[in-house]
Design an enzyme around this catalytic site. Sequence first.
Site, mmCIF file in Angstrom:
data_model
loop_
_atom_site.group_PDB
_atom_site.id
_atom_site.type_symbol
_atom_site.label_atom_id
_atom_site.label_comp_id
_atom_site.label_asym_id
_atom_site.label_seq_id
_atom_site.Cartn_x
_atom_site.Cartn_y
_atom_site.Cartn_z
ATOM 1 N N PHE A 121 47.216 48.274 86.309
ATOM 2 C CA PHE A 121 46.447 48.276 87.623
ATOM 3 C C PHE A 121 46.530 46.819 88.091
ATOM 4 O O PHE A 121 46.573 45.976 87.323
ATOM 5 C CB PHE A 121 45.093 48.424 87.199
ATOM 6 C CG PHE A 121 43.894 48.364 88.349
ATOM 7 C CD1 PHE A 121 43.898 48.923 89.635
ATOM 8 C CD2 PHE A 121 43.018 47.179 88.037
ATOM 9 C CE1 PHE A 121 42.955 48.592 90.372
ATOM 10 C CE2 PHE A 121 41.978 46.844 89.032
ATOM 11 C CZ PHE A 121 42.127 47.775 90.158
ATOM 12 N N ALA A 122 46.961 46.691 89.352
ATOM 13 C CA ALA A 122 47.456 45.331 89.904
ATOM 14 C C ALA A 122 46.787 44.784 91.115
ATOM 15 O O ALA A 122 47.007 45.267 92.305
ATOM 16 C CB ALA A 122 49.026 45.143 90.321
ATOM 17 N N GLU A 125 45.452 38.383 92.000
ATOM 18 C CA GLU A 125 46.585 37.283 92.392
ATOM 19 C C GLU A 125 46.268 36.062 92.190
ATOM 20 O O GLU A 125 44.975 35.545 91.627
ATOM 21 C CB GLU A 125 46.976 37.343 94.005
ATOM 22 C CG GLU A 125 47.328 38.723 94.286
ATOM 23 C CD GLU A 125 47.334 39.049 96.004
ATOM 24 O OE1 GLU A 125 47.304 38.001 96.567
ATOM 25 O OE2 GLU A 125 47.570 40.226 96.352
ATOM 26 N N ASP A 240 34.482 50.297 87.935
ATOM 27 C CA ASP A 240 33.316 50.878 87.454
ATOM 28 C C ASP A 240 33.888 51.607 86.022
ATOM 29 O O ASP A 240 33.086 51.332 84.952
ATOM 30 C CB ASP A 240 32.797 52.007 88.337
ATOM 31 C CG ASP A 240 32.148 51.230 89.249
ATOM 32 O OD1 ASP A 240 31.863 50.030 89.349
ATOM 33 O OD2 ASP A 240 31.897 51.984 90.422
ATOM 34 N N ARG A 243 35.416 48.783 83.468
ATOM 35 C CA ARG A 243 34.138 48.066 82.776
ATOM 36 C C ARG A 243 33.743 48.603 81.558
ATOM 37 O O ARG A 243 33.260 48.162 80.656
ATOM 38 C CB ARG A 243 33.257 47.478 83.869
ATOM 39 C CG ARG A 243 33.950 46.394 84.670
ATOM 40 C CD ARG A 243 33.416 46.119 85.896
ATOM 41 N NE ARG A 243 34.128 44.951 86.636
ATOM 42 C CZ ARG A 243 33.854 44.682 87.946
ATOM 43 N NH1 ARG A 243 32.715 45.360 88.488
ATOM 44 N NH2 ARG A 243 34.250 43.941 88.680
ATOM 45 N N GLN A 279 18.804 34.149 52.888
ATOM 46 C CA GLN A 279 17.740 34.806 53.838
ATOM 47 C C GLN A 279 18.635 34.459 55.064
ATOM 48 O O GLN A 279 18.605 34.976 56.357
ATOM 49 C CB GLN A 279 16.523 34.356 53.789
ATOM 50 C CG GLN A 279 15.723 34.944 54.795
ATOM 51 C CD GLN A 279 14.237 34.656 54.916
ATOM 52 O OE1 GLN A 279 13.839 33.508 54.924
ATOM 53 N NE2 GLN A 279 13.521 35.884 54.775
ATOM 54 N N HIS A 338 32.215 33.660 57.035
ATOM 55 C CA HIS A 338 33.411 33.381 56.270
ATOM 56 C C HIS A 338 33.646 31.978 56.101
ATOM 57 O O HIS A 338 34.235 31.464 55.024
ATOM 58 C CB HIS A 338 34.531 33.840 57.121
ATOM 59 C CG HIS A 338 34.927 35.223 56.948
ATOM 60 N ND1 HIS A 338 34.062 36.326 57.856
ATOM 61 C CD2 HIS A 338 35.752 36.122 56.291
ATOM 62 C CE1 HIS A 338 34.490 37.229 57.336
ATOM 63 N NE2 HIS A 338 35.526 37.312 56.610
ATOM 64 N N GLU A 363 38.677 42.057 83.653
ATOM 65 C CA GLU A 363 37.795 43.312 84.564
ATOM 66 C C GLU A 363 36.686 42.519 84.988
ATOM 67 O O GLU A 363 35.519 43.421 85.350
ATOM 68 C CB GLU A 363 37.863 44.430 83.755
ATOM 69 C CG GLU A 363 39.177 44.979 83.535
ATOM 70 C CD GLU A 363 39.047 46.482 83.086
ATOM 71 O OE1 GLU A 363 38.375 47.222 83.824
ATOM 72 O OE2 GLU A 363 40.310 46.966 82.786
ATOM 73 N N SER A 366 31.723 37.568 83.150
ATOM 74 C CA SER A 366 30.103 37.767 82.957
ATOM 75 C C SER A 366 29.438 37.181 84.121
ATOM 76 O O SER A 366 28.389 38.163 84.540
ATOM 77 C CB SER A 366 29.730 36.859 81.463
ATOM 78 O OG SER A 366 30.238 37.492 80.415
#
Length: 381
Positions: A121-122, A125, A240, A243, A279, A338, A363, A366
């Site tokens: 999907f392009a 730009e 839509d 996403r 904890q 970790h 896409e 936020s």
Amino acid sequence: MFTFTEEQLMIRDTVREFAEKEVLPRAAALDETGGFPHESMQSLTEMGITGLNVPEEYGGAGLDDEVLKALCVEELAKVCASTACVLDVQFLASDIILRKGTEAQKKKYLSLAAQGKIGGFALTEPGAGSDAGSARTTAVKDGDCYVLNGTKCFISNLGPDAGYHYVVIALTDPSKGTKGMTAFIVDRDMPGVSVGKCERKMGLRGSAVAELVLENVRVPEENLLGQLGEGFKIAMMGLDGGRIGIAAQSVGVAEGALAEAVKYANSRVQFGKPIAVNQGLQWYFAEMGTRIEAARLLTLRAADARQKGEPCTKLAAMAKLYASETACFVCDLALQVHGGYGYMKDFAIERMYRDARILRIYEGTSEVQKMVISREVLSGR
Ligand code: CAA
């Protein structure tokens, strides 16, 4: 609460098993070398997943099911976000063609999609990212063709040896802004199409991303997708769905990272006991688990709405926003669990942490999702 059909569960479990057996063992090397997951995509094609949403008459599985697409992407993303992204963008391209294509376009391009020819999907730009409406690529009518000129950037599923066809958004009437934009299907091997800069990325290194350069590309009129001037709306409608796919990818990445953190916290002994008994870490796990569950439900809710043909712009943006923020949150905490090992390439969390970062950006960032959500909420929708 969601109940899945037997068919959805059966296909999800098949993809889960495939992901664990075949995609996971390749994930670290794919990240290390970059490139494209050709072998996994070939297997997914043979399994009918690449053409999941393609009608049977075009050689696909005939399962245009938003929830099922999300489940497949999620399962792959648990072990390899790059492979999940390739499938997700394939779904995005074929979804647009399925919804807007003519019979001849569907017959040609959806058949190819079912055969494993990867699409993209392009829209973006160099000067038109979040402000997609400011795209400058032009399409000028000349006889029975449109002549396309411009450069699309950050195009997923495009690389030296990856990608076949692209839904390209171009200006057919620059005086009309977004209403002067039209969608076309452009084959990668059309004269004048070339692959420009191939991006070197922080993460998602196994999903090819490059510039799509269009120089006097004569695109036959029959490749015009939808109506003249409908391109921007087609792009937004496609996003839509896209996403929801990124939300599913985010849920998968978060689940994969949580699983790595659980394994590590239960086996790593410090101060004479597994670190999971502390904890401070338990609270991390409570937050990670809760957020993932919420992201998952929001994603399925958006997928279900789109499947039913209900308005889904707001839900898709909410799912994408919340799930991608969750993926980054979870990967950060999972890496923290970790300790120093999480920073080393010997542990999968190091790759997952880098892969997750794009989820809040592509896409629609936020911030763009918040624009979309607030417009919908303020309009009472
Ligand atoms: N569905 C259908 N139509 C829609 C729509 C939707 N979801 N959203 C907007 N439209 C319509 C509007 O109704 C409007 O039509 P009318 O004028 O007839 O009312 C028209 O489109 C223009 O809409 P806006 O006025 O809202 O347009 P805008 O210029 O203000 O932009 C935006 C809105 C939401 C910010 C949009 O530009 C946007 O989504 N930007 C982010 C772009 C993006 O996500 N890019 C990602 C590219 S793909 C990628 O990242 C990776 C990949 O390779 C797959």
